[in-house]
Write an enzyme that holds these catalytic residues in place. Sequence first.
Site, PDB file in Angstrom:
ATOM      1  N   HIS A 152      50.319  48.868  42.977  1.00 50.51           N
ATOM      2  CA  HIS A 152      49.031  48.229  43.258  1.00 50.51           C
ATOM      3  C   HIS A 152      48.364  47.646  42.012  1.00 50.51           C
ATOM      4  O   HIS A 152      47.858  46.529  42.029  1.00 50.51           O
ATOM      5  CB  HIS A 152      48.063  49.197  43.950  1.00 50.51           C
ATOM      6  CG  HIS A 152      46.795  48.507  44.360  1.00 50.51           C
ATOM      7  ND1 HIS A 152      45.695  48.438  43.531  1.00 50.51           N
ATOM      8  CD2 HIS A 152      46.481  47.804  45.469  1.00 50.51           C
ATOM      9  CE1 HIS A 152      44.748  47.735  44.125  1.00 50.51           C
ATOM     10  NE2 HIS A 152      45.191  47.336  45.308  1.00 50.51           N
ATOM     11  N   HIS A 198      49.938  49.139  55.362  1.00 53.05           N
ATOM     12  CA  HIS A 198      49.322  48.753  54.092  1.00 53.05           C
ATOM     13  C   HIS A 198      49.869  49.600  52.949  1.00 53.05           C
ATOM     14  O   HIS A 198      49.678  50.822  52.940  1.00 53.05           O
ATOM     15  CB  HIS A 198      47.810  48.949  54.233  1.00 53.05           C
ATOM     16  CG  HIS A 198      47.017  48.541  53.048  1.00 53.05           C
ATOM     17  ND1 HIS A 198      46.156  49.395  52.402  1.00 53.05           N
ATOM     18  CD2 HIS A 198      46.945  47.359  52.385  1.00 53.05           C
ATOM     19  CE1 HIS A 198      45.571  48.765  51.405  1.00 53.05           C
ATOM     20  NE2 HIS A 198      46.037  47.522  51.364  1.00 53.05           N
TER      21      HIS A 198
END
Length: 236
Positions: A48, A6
Amino acid sequence: MLVIAHRGASGHCPENTLAAFKKALEMGAKAIELDVHQTLDHELVVCHDNDLRRTGKDRRALKNLHLEEAKTVDVGTWFDKKFAAERLPLLSEVYDLLPAHVELHLEIKKGSSLYPGIEERVVDLLHKRGVRERTLVSSFDHEALYSVRSLDAGVRLGYLLGLTRLPVAFKEMGELKAESLNMSIRQVTTRAVKAAKDRGQKVYVYTVNHPADRDKLAKLGVDGIFCNYPELDLWR
Ligand code: G3P
Ligand code: MG
């Protein structure tokens, strides 16, 4: 069960950096997840958030920055000063690193409503790089998924559930021919997993960093977990 690194090996390195992706590969990750945005000059970059605040004091939005400016920002020191040389990666730089057997879970953070033309650029890159078959494009922005689908009937899609109700999600996943339902560990229920599996869809769950959770989800039939520690694949 597939263990997807991730944001790279983000438990060990600053998330969404080349260092994090290299570390995940060194650790034997078979799949990697990352988040994609677009700069003012339409370059696809990996980060992100819509802005750089997570990496330090820089609050500028990526959509207002040229790649050249964005590339001057240190995106590693916030994690550890030994990563001070890390710069915002281009999506194409990540593909340069990835061996052919590694799958990429490419999350488009926002579609054309924020980043005009981002879906076309992603699809174009998949074609030019010949990586369509080993990439799964996901998004919480379901309009972006519809755009990707309208551009290419063969792109693999993951539907990030977010706040959408399950009946709506399943309807849209059917329309999109989405391969997977991606959801938070807080949203997982036996019923939701079964409903997806009955429809022939895979289920991927984020963010799972503990072996006990991994094992519980595996028992439920979950196909993969997004994990900050790729070594979770080995801890049994
Ligand atoms: O794609 C799974 C997961 O990455 C979604 O949430 O916030 O970590 O991008 P987030
Ligand atoms: Mg993500």
